[in-house]
Design a protein around this motif. Structure first.
Motif, PDB file in Angstrom:
ATOM      1  N   UNK A  17     -25.104  28.711  10.213  1.00 26.53           N
ATOM      2  CA  UNK A  17     -25.752  29.809   9.501  1.00 26.53           C
ATOM      3  C   UNK A  17     -24.977  30.089   8.220  1.00 26.53           C
ATOM      4  N   UNK A  18     -25.700  30.219   7.111  1.00 26.20           N
ATOM      5  CA  UNK A  18     -25.093  30.434   5.801  1.00 26.20           C
ATOM      6  C   UNK A  18     -25.671  31.676   5.143  1.00 26.20           C
ATOM      7  N   UNK A  19     -24.862  32.317   4.319  1.00 24.02           N
ATOM      8  CA  UNK A  19     -25.313  33.324   3.378  1.00 24.02           C
ATOM      9  C   UNK A  19     -25.265  32.637   2.015  1.00 24.02           C
ATOM     10  N   UNK A  20     -26.411  32.562   1.337  1.00 23.87           N
ATOM     11  CA  UNK A  20     -26.493  31.795   0.100  1.00 23.87           C
ATOM     12  C   UNK A  20     -27.009  32.639  -1.056  1.00 23.87           C
ATOM     13  N   UNK A  21     -26.578  32.254  -2.251  1.00 19.45           N
ATOM     14  CA  UNK A  21     -27.062  32.841  -3.498  1.00 19.45           C
ATOM     15  C   UNK A  21     -27.651  31.696  -4.327  1.00 19.45           C
ATOM     16  N   UNK A  22     -28.980  31.487  -4.257  1.00 19.35           N
ATOM     17  CA  UNK A  22     -29.589  30.447  -5.078  1.00 19.35           C
ATOM     18  C   UNK A  22     -29.816  30.948  -6.508  1.00 19.35           C
ATOM     19  N   UNK A  23     -29.484  30.124  -7.478  1.00 18.34           N
ATOM     20  CA  UNK A  23     -29.704  30.432  -8.896  1.00 18.34           C
ATOM     21  C   UNK A  23     -30.586  29.309  -9.435  1.00 18.34           C
ATOM     22  N   UNK A  24     -31.806  29.642  -9.829  1.00 17.91           N
ATOM     23  CA  UNK A  24     -32.764  28.594 -10.158  1.00 17.91           C
ATOM     24  C   UNK A  24     -33.416  28.808 -11.517  1.00 17.91           C
ATOM     25  N   UNK A  25     -33.683  27.702 -12.170  1.00 15.68           N
ATOM     26  CA  UNK A  25     -34.530  27.654 -13.351  1.00 15.68           C
ATOM     27  C   UNK A  25     -35.918  27.303 -12.847  1.00 15.68           C
ATOM     28  N   UNK A  26     -36.931  28.050 -13.278  1.00 12.37           N
ATOM     29  CA  UNK A  26     -38.304  27.822 -12.809  1.00 12.37           C
ATOM     30  C   UNK A  26     -39.171  27.431 -13.990  1.00 12.37           C
ATOM     31  N   UNK A  27     -39.962  26.399 -13.799  1.00 11.26           N
ATOM     32  CA  UNK A  27     -40.902  25.948 -14.822  1.00 11.26           C
ATOM     33  C   UNK A  27     -42.276  25.885 -14.165  1.00 11.26           C
ATOM     34  N   UNK A  28     -43.231  26.652 -14.690  1.00  9.47           N
ATOM     35  CA  UNK A  28     -44.579  26.676 -14.120  1.00  9.47           C
ATOM     36  C   UNK A  28     -45.513  25.813 -14.943  1.00  9.47           C
ATOM     37  N   UNK A  29     -46.613  25.459 -14.360  1.00  8.03           N
ATOM     38  CA  UNK A  29     -47.631  24.697 -15.062  1.00  8.03           C
ATOM     39  C   UNK A  29     -49.000  25.135 -14.557  1.00  8.03           C
ATOM     40  N   UNK A  30     -50.002  24.913 -15.381  1.00  9.51           N
ATOM     41  CA  UNK A  30     -51.360  25.327 -15.032  1.00  9.51           C
ATOM     42  C   UNK A  30     -51.682  26.686 -15.634  1.00  9.51           C
ATOM     43  N   UNK A  31     -52.914  27.114 -15.456  1.00  6.13           N
ATOM     44  CA  UNK A  31     -53.402  28.410 -15.945  1.00  6.13           C
ATOM     45  C   UNK A  31     -53.979  29.203 -14.790  1.00  6.13           C
ATOM     46  N   UNK A  32     -54.156  30.506 -15.025  1.00  9.18           N
ATOM     47  CA  UNK A  32     -54.782  31.346 -14.022  1.00  9.18           C
ATOM     48  C   UNK A  32     -53.780  32.194 -13.277  1.00  9.18           C
ATOM     49  N   UNK A  33     -54.298  32.904 -12.267  1.00  9.73           N
ATOM     50  CA  UNK A  33     -53.462  33.802 -11.474  1.00  9.73           C
ATOM     51  C   UNK A  33     -52.517  33.048 -10.537  1.00  9.73           C
ATOM     52  N   UNK A  34     -52.942  31.910 -10.043  1.00 13.81           N
ATOM     53  CA  UNK A  34     -52.108  31.107  -9.145  1.00 13.81           C
ATOM     54  C   UNK A  34     -51.654  29.874  -9.906  1.00 13.81           C
ATOM     55  N   UNK A  35     -50.335  29.799 -10.123  1.00 17.25           N
ATOM     56  CA  UNK A  35     -49.762  28.667 -10.866  1.00 17.25           C
ATOM     57  C   UNK A  35     -48.574  28.118 -10.100  1.00 17.25           C
ATOM     58  N   UNK A  36     -48.589  26.844  -9.764  1.00 11.49           N
ATOM     59  CA  UNK A  36     -47.420  26.250  -9.106  1.00 11.49           C
ATOM     60  C   UNK A  36     -46.256  26.124 -10.080  1.00 11.49           C
ATOM     61  N   UNK A  37     -45.059  26.066  -9.538  1.00 14.68           N
ATOM     62  CA  UNK A  37     -43.888  25.861 -10.378  1.00 14.68           C
ATOM     63  C   UNK A  37     -42.869  25.012  -9.642  1.00 14.68           C
ATOM     64  N   UNK A  38     -41.979  24.392 -10.412  1.00 14.75           N
ATOM     65  CA  UNK A  38     -40.880  23.622  -9.855  1.00 14.75           C
ATOM     66  C   UNK A  38     -39.587  24.370 -10.157  1.00 14.75           C
TER      67      UNK A  38
END
Length: 164
Positions: free
Chosen positions: A118-139
């Motif tokens: 079991x770990x306590x983690x602090x993720x720090x992420x850069x997010x890049x989205x693609x597509x248009x509209x209300x629902x947009x996937x991102x990496x």
């Protein structure tokens, strides 16, 4: 049957989340997330009868996201993350025979060995989205700083435990 197991497993692994926007003009969000972690490892072992398997764990925590524009943002979170792996040893092959120094047979390893961490983690992420509209996937990409909270090992039959 395998196809159904993979589909069921994919549904279990789908993460749920909820978020709240600070104001209608803000691009900062805070939210909760809950999901699953499927752990697996490859073991270089002298025992040719060892097989490794998957171990399921839970991930959950809080997340803060800030979007600089419609496509690029950063996120930081605090989460609890369970990880682990599973090993199984069958008695069908000669590779699991343990010998004494004089060459006599001491024992055969038969059973399973499960690791849970079991770990306590602090993720720090850069997010890049693609597509248009209300629902947009991102990496996402970035580091996760973690601290081990607990570790345990469960064995069956005559599998010796690993010393921490």
């Amino acid at each position: 049957m395998k196809k159904y197991l993979v589909t069921a497993f994919a549904l279990l692994m789908a993460a749920g989340s909820a978020r709240a926007q600070f104001s209608s003009s803000s691009s900062s969000y805070i939210g909760l997330h809950l999901g699953g972690n499927l752990g697996h490892q490859t073991v270089d072992t002298a025992y040719d009868n060892a097989t490794t398997g998957f171990k399921f764990g839970i991930i959950g925590g809080v997340q803060y996201d800030h979007w600089f524009n419609d496509m690029v943002g950063i996120g930081i979170g605090l989460q609890f993350d369970q990880k682990g792996s599973s090993e199984a040893y069958s008695d069908g092959k000669i590779g699991n025979i343990v010998s004494n120094p004089d060459g006599s047979i001491k024992a055969k390893y038969v059973g399973s060995d499960d690791y849970a961490m079991s770990y306590l983690e602090i993720p720090i992420t850069l997010k890049v989205s693609f597509g248009d509209g209300d629902v947009r996937p991102y990496i996402t990409a970035g580091p996760s700083i973690g601290m081990l909270l607990s570790a345990s090992e469960t064995t069956t039959n005559n599998i010796p435990t690993v010393t921490n």
